[in-house]
Design a protein around this motif. Sequence first.
Motif, PDB file in Angstrom:
ATOM      1  N   MET A 241       0.818  -1.209   0.000  1.00 15.13           N
ATOM      2  CA  MET A 241       0.000   0.000   0.000  1.00 15.13           C
ATOM      3  C   MET A 241       0.854   1.263   0.000  1.00 15.13           C
ATOM      4  O   MET A 241       0.365   2.343  -0.337  1.00 15.13           O
ATOM      5  CB  MET A 241      -0.906   0.014   1.228  1.00 15.13           C
ATOM      6  CG  MET A 241      -1.934  -1.103   1.264  1.00 15.13           C
ATOM      7  SD  MET A 241      -2.950  -1.047   2.756  1.00 15.13           S
ATOM      8  CE  MET A 241      -3.884   0.450   2.479  1.00 15.13           C
ATOM      9  N   GLY A 242       2.142   1.149   0.365  1.00 19.47           N
ATOM     10  CA  GLY A 242       2.971   2.334   0.492  1.00 19.47           C
ATOM     11  C   GLY A 242       4.064   2.476  -0.537  1.00 19.47           C
ATOM     12  O   GLY A 242       4.879   3.387  -0.450  1.00 19.47           O
ATOM     13  N   SER A 243       4.103   1.551  -1.519  1.00 19.95           N
ATOM     14  CA  SER A 243       5.167   1.623  -2.516  1.00 19.95           C
ATOM     15  C   SER A 243       4.683   1.013  -3.819  1.00 19.95           C
ATOM     16  O   SER A 243       4.024  -0.035  -3.821  1.00 19.95           O
ATOM     17  CB  SER A 243       6.418   0.882  -2.025  1.00 19.95           C
ATOM     18  OG  SER A 243       7.400   0.826  -3.032  1.00 19.95           O
ATOM     19  N   ALA A 244       5.007   1.677  -4.926  1.00 18.69           N
ATOM     20  CA  ALA A 244       4.634   1.129  -6.236  1.00 18.69           C
ATOM     21  C   ALA A 244       5.405  -0.145  -6.534  1.00 18.69           C
ATOM     22  O   ALA A 244       4.928  -1.018  -7.260  1.00 18.69           O
ATOM     23  CB  ALA A 244       4.881   2.175  -7.327  1.00 18.69           C
ATOM     24  N   HIS A 245       6.629  -0.243  -5.989  1.00 16.74           N
ATOM     25  CA  HIS A 245       7.465  -1.435  -6.194  1.00 16.74           C
ATOM     26  C   HIS A 245       7.936  -1.924  -4.835  1.00 16.74           C
ATOM     27  O   HIS A 245       9.076  -1.669  -4.428  1.00 16.74           O
ATOM     28  CB  HIS A 245       8.658  -1.100  -7.108  1.00 16.74           C
ATOM     29  CG  HIS A 245       8.249  -0.607  -8.460  1.00 16.74           C
ATOM     30  ND1 HIS A 245       7.779  -1.438  -9.439  1.00 16.74           N
ATOM     31  CD2 HIS A 245       8.221   0.655  -8.973  1.00 16.74           C
ATOM     32  CE1 HIS A 245       7.478  -0.719 -10.522  1.00 16.74           C
ATOM     33  NE2 HIS A 245       7.735   0.554 -10.270  1.00 16.74           N
ATOM     34  N   PRO A 246       7.079  -2.648  -4.091  1.00 17.11           N
ATOM     35  CA  PRO A 246       7.458  -3.116  -2.757  1.00 17.11           C
ATOM     36  C   PRO A 246       8.489  -4.225  -2.841  1.00 17.11           C
ATOM     37  O   PRO A 246       8.729  -4.792  -3.920  1.00 17.11           O
ATOM     38  CB  PRO A 246       6.133  -3.641  -2.186  1.00 17.11           C
ATOM     39  CG  PRO A 246       5.341  -4.032  -3.393  1.00 17.11           C
ATOM     40  CD  PRO A 246       5.713  -3.052  -4.457  1.00 17.11           C
ATOM     41  N   PRO A 247       9.140  -4.562  -1.741  1.00 16.81           N
ATOM     42  CA  PRO A 247      10.148  -5.630  -1.765  1.00 16.81           C
ATOM     43  C   PRO A 247       9.511  -6.987  -2.057  1.00 16.81           C
ATOM     44  O   PRO A 247       8.372  -7.266  -1.682  1.00 16.81           O
ATOM     45  CB  PRO A 247      10.723  -5.599  -0.345  1.00 16.81           C
ATOM     46  CG  PRO A 247       9.654  -4.979   0.479  1.00 16.81           C
ATOM     47  CD  PRO A 247       8.977  -3.988  -0.407  1.00 16.81           C
ATOM     48  N   GLU A 248      10.276  -7.827  -2.748  1.00 20.49           N
ATOM     49  CA  GLU A 248       9.789  -9.167  -3.042  1.00 20.49           C
ATOM     50  C   GLU A 248       9.921 -10.084  -1.829  1.00 20.49           C
ATOM     51  O   GLU A 248       9.254 -11.113  -1.753  1.00 20.49           O
ATOM     52  CB  GLU A 248      10.574  -9.758  -4.212  1.00 20.49           C
ATOM     53  CG  GLU A 248      10.367  -9.011  -5.530  1.00 20.49           C
ATOM     54  CD  GLU A 248      11.164  -9.620  -6.672  1.00 20.49           C
ATOM     55  OE1 GLU A 248      11.806 -10.661  -6.432  1.00 20.49           O
ATOM     56  OE2 GLU A 248      11.136  -9.062  -7.775  1.00 20.49           O
ATOM     57  N   ARG A 249      10.783  -9.702  -0.895  1.00 19.45           N
ATOM     58  CA  ARG A 249      11.025 -10.556   0.262  1.00 19.45           C
ATOM     59  C   ARG A 249      11.235  -9.686   1.493  1.00 19.45           C
ATOM     60  O   ARG A 249      11.831  -8.613   1.418  1.00 19.45           O
ATOM     61  CB  ARG A 249      12.267 -11.424   0.011  1.00 19.45           C
ATOM     62  CG  ARG A 249      12.547 -12.443   1.096  1.00 19.45           C
ATOM     63  CD  ARG A 249      13.796 -13.229   0.740  1.00 19.45           C
ATOM     64  NE  ARG A 249      14.154 -14.182   1.784  1.00 19.45           N
ATOM     65  CZ  ARG A 249      15.312 -14.816   1.851  1.00 19.45           C
ATOM     66  NH1 ARG A 249      16.235 -14.626   0.929  1.00 19.45           N
ATOM     67  NH2 ARG A 249      15.560 -15.668   2.825  1.00 19.45           N
ATOM     68  N   ILE A 250      10.720 -10.159   2.629  1.00 19.51           N
ATOM     69  CA  ILE A 250      10.837  -9.424   3.892  1.00 19.51           C
ATOM     70  C   ILE A 250      11.400 -10.357   4.947  1.00 19.51           C
ATOM     71  O   ILE A 250      10.999 -11.512   5.054  1.00 19.51           O
ATOM     72  CB  ILE A 250       9.458  -8.895   4.351  1.00 19.51           C
ATOM     73  CG1 ILE A 250       8.959  -7.818   3.368  1.00 19.51           C
ATOM     74  CG2 ILE A 250       9.516  -8.323   5.759  1.00 19.51           C
ATOM     75  CD1 ILE A 250       7.544  -7.399   3.631  1.00 19.51           C
ATOM     76  N   ILE A 251      12.362  -9.855   5.708  1.00 17.36           N
ATOM     77  CA  ILE A 251      12.946 -10.616   6.812  1.00 17.36           C
ATOM     78  C   ILE A 251      12.859  -9.762   8.067  1.00 17.36           C
ATOM     79  O   ILE A 251      13.197  -8.574   8.052  1.00 17.36           O
ATOM     80  CB  ILE A 251      14.416 -11.000   6.533  1.00 17.36           C
ATOM     81  CG1 ILE A 251      14.484 -12.002   5.368  1.00 17.36           C
ATOM     82  CG2 ILE A 251      15.060 -11.602   7.784  1.00 17.36           C
ATOM     83  CD1 ILE A 251      15.903 -12.395   4.995  1.00 17.36           C
ATOM     84  N   GLU A 252      12.394 -10.373   9.149  1.00 12.83           N
ATOM     85  CA  GLU A 252      12.343  -9.676  10.429  1.00 12.83           C
ATOM     86  C   GLU A 252      13.344 -10.294  11.388  1.00 12.83           C
ATOM     87  O   GLU A 252      13.577 -11.499  11.375  1.00 12.83           O
ATOM     88  CB  GLU A 252      10.941  -9.771  11.020  1.00 12.83           C
ATOM     89  CG  GLU A 252       9.889  -9.033  10.187  1.00 12.83           C
ATOM     90  CD  GLU A 252       8.547  -9.044  10.858  1.00 12.83           C
ATOM     91  OE1 GLU A 252       8.441  -8.476  11.957  1.00 12.83           O
ATOM     92  OE2 GLU A 252       7.607  -9.617  10.295  1.00 12.83           O
ATOM     93  N   LEU A 253      13.933  -9.459  12.218  1.00 13.51           N
ATOM     94  CA  LEU A 253      14.947  -9.930  13.156  1.00 13.51           C
ATOM     95  C   LEU A 253      14.354 -10.928  14.138  1.00 13.51           C
ATOM     96  O   LEU A 253      14.928 -11.982  14.393  1.00 13.51           O
ATOM     97  CB  LEU A 253      15.546  -8.741  13.920  1.00 13.51           C
ATOM     98  CG  LEU A 253      16.548  -9.091  15.026  1.00 13.51           C
ATOM     99  CD1 LEU A 253      17.771  -9.784  14.427  1.00 13.51           C
ATOM    100  CD2 LEU A 253      16.976  -7.842  15.779  1.00 13.51           C
ATOM    101  N   GLU A 254      13.177 -10.606  14.676  1.00 15.35           N
ATOM    102  CA  GLU A 254      12.569 -11.471  15.681  1.00 15.35           C
ATOM    103  C   GLU A 254      12.148 -12.790  15.046  1.00 15.35           C
ATOM    104  O   GLU A 254      11.329 -12.827  14.132  1.00 15.35           O
ATOM    105  CB  GLU A 254      11.353 -10.785  16.311  1.00 15.35           C
ATOM    106  CG  GLU A 254      11.682  -9.593  17.177  1.00 15.35           C
ATOM    107  CD  GLU A 254      12.077  -8.356  16.396  1.00 15.35           C
ATOM    108  OE1 GLU A 254      12.649  -7.434  16.991  1.00 15.35           O
ATOM    109  OE2 GLU A 254      11.799  -8.308  15.186  1.00 15.35           O
ATOM    110  N   GLY A 255      12.724 -13.871  15.522  1.00 14.15           N
ATOM    111  CA  GLY A 255      12.338 -15.191  15.062  1.00 14.15           C
ATOM    112  C   GLY A 255      13.005 -15.657  13.792  1.00 14.15           C
ATOM    113  O   GLY A 255      12.716 -16.739  13.293  1.00 14.15           O
TER     114      GLY A 255
END
Length: 483
Positions: free
Chosen positions: A431-445
Motif C-alpha cells: 500500500m505504500g510503494s509502487a514497487h514493494p520488496p519481493e522478500r521481507i525478513i524480520e529480526l525477531e524469530g
Amino acid sequence: MISAPARQTQRPTSRQVERGLLLAAVALSLALYLPTLGHWWNSEDVWQVAAKPWSAIPAMFDLAAPTRSFYRPLSWLVYFFNYKLFGDDPAGWHAVNLLWHLATVALLYLTFRRLTSGGVAALATLFFAVHPLHTGAVSWISALPDVQMTCFLLLATWGWLRYRERATWPRLLLVTASVSLALLSKEPAVAGPVVLIAGDLLLHERAVLRTRRTLLLWAAFLLPLLLYGLARIVAAHSGGMLGNASTSTQLRLTAVLYNYSFYFYLLLGVPVTQVDGWTVALALLLTLLLTAVCLWLGRVACFALLWSVLTLLPVSLTVQGGTINDRYAYLPSVGLAIVLALLFARLYKWARFRVVTLAVGAGLVLLMAVGVLWSDQDWATASRMQQRMLADFSALRLDFAPGQIAYFRGVPHIYRRAPAISDKLQPLLRMGSAHPPERIIELEGSPAEKLCLAGSHRYFVAAPDGGLLQVADCQTWLHWAGR
C-alpha cells in the motif's frame, strides 16, 4: 376543605420496560462502536484491500485452492463488495462490521423473545450488546466472520422456533439456508446443528419429538453439516488445504481444558492472558456452579448454557488460547447473556432484593460498557501504529529493485490485546510503494543465516509507537538500540 387524594406513582408496564431495555441496547451499541469508524486498518485487514474483478467471485467458493487454509467465502464476498463501495477508506468497512453487529443484536432479541418474556429477551440483548469481549469482533474488520456466523446461527434458531409453532416448508428451508450460510462464514458454526438439536430435546416433550416433523427438522439441521464435512474431505484429497484448516489442533485433554478455561474466562469478562492448573480447576468449578444455577432457572437457561459450552468446544479443540482471541467468544456469549437475564429476572421477583438487583444490573451494564471503551482504545492505538508505520514508509518514497530484501526489527505485532501490524508485512508495504520488496525478513524469530545476506538491501527499525526509520547498513540494524 376536602384535600386532594394523594397522587399514586405508576410503575412502568412490562412493555415499557422492554422498550426501554431495547432502546438502551441499540443506543449503547451505537455510542460504543461508532468511534470505530475512525479507526484505520488493523493487522491483516490490509490483505482484503485489493481490487478484484467480478470473475474472482467463483474462486472464493473453490474448495480445493492449494493455498487456502480457511473456507469463509461469505466473508470474502462482503470484503469484495466493501472494496467496490468504499475502496481503501476503512470507515465504510468498519460501518459494515457495525451493521452486522446490530443485526445480530436484533436477531438475539427476536429469537429469544419466543422462549422467554419480552423483558427478559430485551435484557439479554442489552447484556450481549455491551459485552466487552465483542470489541475485537466489531472493531476488527478481519473478525467479521465471527459476527456473520453468529448472526446466521441466530437466524437459524429463530427459524427453528417458528417451525415449531407452525411447520411450513419455507420455515424449514430458512433453517437449512441459515445453517449453511453460517458454515460458509466460519468453521466453528459446526456446533450450530448440535446446539439446535440439544435445544429441541430440552425444550419439547417426547410426544412432540416423536413425529415426522422432527425428523424433517433435524434433517434440516444436519444436512448442511453433512455436506460441509464431505466438502472438507473432498478438498483434503484433491490437494486443497481446506481439510487441514486453521490451526494448531490440540487433541490432548489437558490442552482442551486449558483452552476451554481461557475462553470461559473471556466469556465471563475476565481479561486473562494465560491460565495454569489452579485457574483451570476454578474454571471447571465455575462451570459446575453455573450449571446448578441454570438447573434452578429452568430449561431455557439450560439451553443457553449448552449454547455457550458447545460453541466453545470447536474453538477449544483447535485454537490455542491467546491474547487477541477474545473475538472467538462472540458466538458463545449469546448463551451467557440469556443466563444472566434469566437470573436477574428471577432475583427481581423477590421483592426484598429488587433495589439491590436493579443496582447490580445497572452497575454490571456500566462496567461492561467501560470495558468496551477500554478495550477499544487498544484497537484504536494499534490502528494508528500501523497507519504511522505505513506513512513513514511511504514518505521514504522507496522503489525496490528485483531481488532486494527489506529487513525489519521491532515491529509491534501486538499492542496489549489488539493486533497492531500483520506478521506478514508484504500487503502493508504494497500500500505504500509502487514497487514493494519481493522478500521481507524480520529480526525477531529469523534464523541467523537469513540475516545480513549479501547484496544491496534496505534496513528498517520500528519504534514502539509504530514509527519507522531506515538505517544505513545491516550492522547498524542488528545493533540498533534506539534513536
